[in-house]
Scaffold this active site. Structure first.
Site, PDB file in Angstrom:
ATOM      1  N   CYS A 101      42.743 -53.918  -6.541  1.00  0.00           N
ATOM      2  CA  CYS A 101      41.427 -54.151  -6.994  1.00  0.00           C
ATOM      3  C   CYS A 101      40.613 -54.227  -5.505  1.00  0.00           C
ATOM      4  O   CYS A 101      41.379 -54.649  -4.346  1.00  0.00           O
ATOM      5  CB  CYS A 101      41.026 -55.044  -8.001  1.00  0.00           C
ATOM      6  SG  CYS A 101      41.174 -56.731  -7.308  1.00  0.00           S
ATOM      7  N   ASP A 120      41.165 -57.817  -3.892  1.00  0.00           N
ATOM      8  CA  ASP A 120      42.369 -58.024  -3.316  1.00  0.00           C
ATOM      9  C   ASP A 120      42.299 -57.685  -1.759  1.00  0.00           C
ATOM     10  O   ASP A 120      42.743 -58.479  -0.830  1.00  0.00           O
ATOM     11  CB  ASP A 120      43.537 -57.184  -3.637  1.00  0.00           C
ATOM     12  CG  ASP A 120      43.955 -57.595  -4.944  1.00  0.00           C
ATOM     13  OD1 ASP A 120      43.557 -58.782  -5.642  1.00  0.00           O
ATOM     14  OD2 ASP A 120      44.431 -56.734  -5.805  1.00  0.00           O
ATOM     15  N   CYS A 172      41.702 -57.188 -12.218  1.00  0.00           N
ATOM     16  CA  CYS A 172      41.700 -56.193 -11.455  1.00  0.00           C
ATOM     17  C   CYS A 172      41.253 -54.985 -11.926  1.00  0.00           C
ATOM     18  O   CYS A 172      40.356 -54.130 -10.979  1.00  0.00           O
ATOM     19  CB  CYS A 172      43.059 -55.924 -10.979  1.00  0.00           C
ATOM     20  SG  CYS A 172      44.015 -57.349 -10.040  1.00  0.00           S
TER      21      CYS A 172
END
Length: 218
Positions: free
Chosen positions: A99, A102, A162
């Site tokens: 995602c 991250d 995510c």
């Protein structure tokens, strides 16, 4: 939105999603090994962490979103060798993340600068930026935004979090998209990076070995 309060709540929820003892140690070690650009065996993690292999296997089993190859090696958990829309280039190696969020806090955990290329979840336009362990720069478009959501109590963090966290070419585009997706908050890339920095610092505080896996990557 009170960013400080939102940050505290989101980081707390993300930490609760991974409540197993030693998860932070495992996660940081795994990220640093995946950043080398090759699959990571449970035996390698056991050696780095000085854990019994059975403990590593149990922890990876609990992290239900873990991606593995046919030999049982880990190829992805947040940072992945499998292609996603979020390209994450480190030292010339092209990796990917699950995602947008991250991409904003992994550099602090692996102590590497990453060049990120993604796309707007609404328009498909390219969004790019450079993320260092301590700052972001070269954000294009300059007004790019990120969607975030409060994850529910689940071990499947990829599904709960995510899958809802994307880049957008602008806050206006992002807010229009969010009207059709309940529970979403829209932040500037800089504000999302601030949240990510708190997440990274929390994980690093939780590690019992500050240099798990080492910081050097060949």
């Amino acid at each position: 939105m009170d960013l400080a309060h939102y940050t505290d709540e989101l980081v707390t929820r993300l930490m609760m999603a991974n409540r197993s003892e030693g998860f932070a140690d495992l996660f940081v070690a795994l990220l640093r090994e995946l950043a080398r650009g090759r699959p990571v065996s449970p035996a390698t993690l056991a050696q780095i962490l000085d854990w019994p292999l059975e403990r590593v296997a149990a922890a990876l089993h609990e992290a239900v979103s873990t991606e593995r190859d046919d030999d049982g090696n880990v190829v992805g958990y947040g940072l992945t060798l499998r292609e996603t829309v979020h390209a994450f280039e480190i030292d010339g190696r092209r990796l990917y993340t699950w995602c947008a969020f991250d991409t904003l806090f992994f550099p602090a955990l692996i102590n590497r600068t990453a060049h990120v290329v993604s796309r707007c979840a609404a328009t498909g336009a390219t969004v790019s930026l450079t993320v260092t362990p301590t700052a972001i720069r070269e954000v294009e478009p300059a007004g790019a935004a990120v969607s975030l959501i409060m994850p529910q109590n689940t071990t499947d963090i990829r599904h709960a979090f995510c899958c809802h966290v994307h880049f957008f070419a602008s806050a206006t585009v992002a807010r229009d998209w969010a009207t059709k997706h309940p529970g979403i908050e829209i932040l500037s890339v800089q504000d999302a990076f601030t949240v990510g920095r708190e997440r990274a610092q929390g994980l690093l505080r939780s590690t019992r070995q500050r240099n798990v896996g080492g910081a050097d990557h060949e």
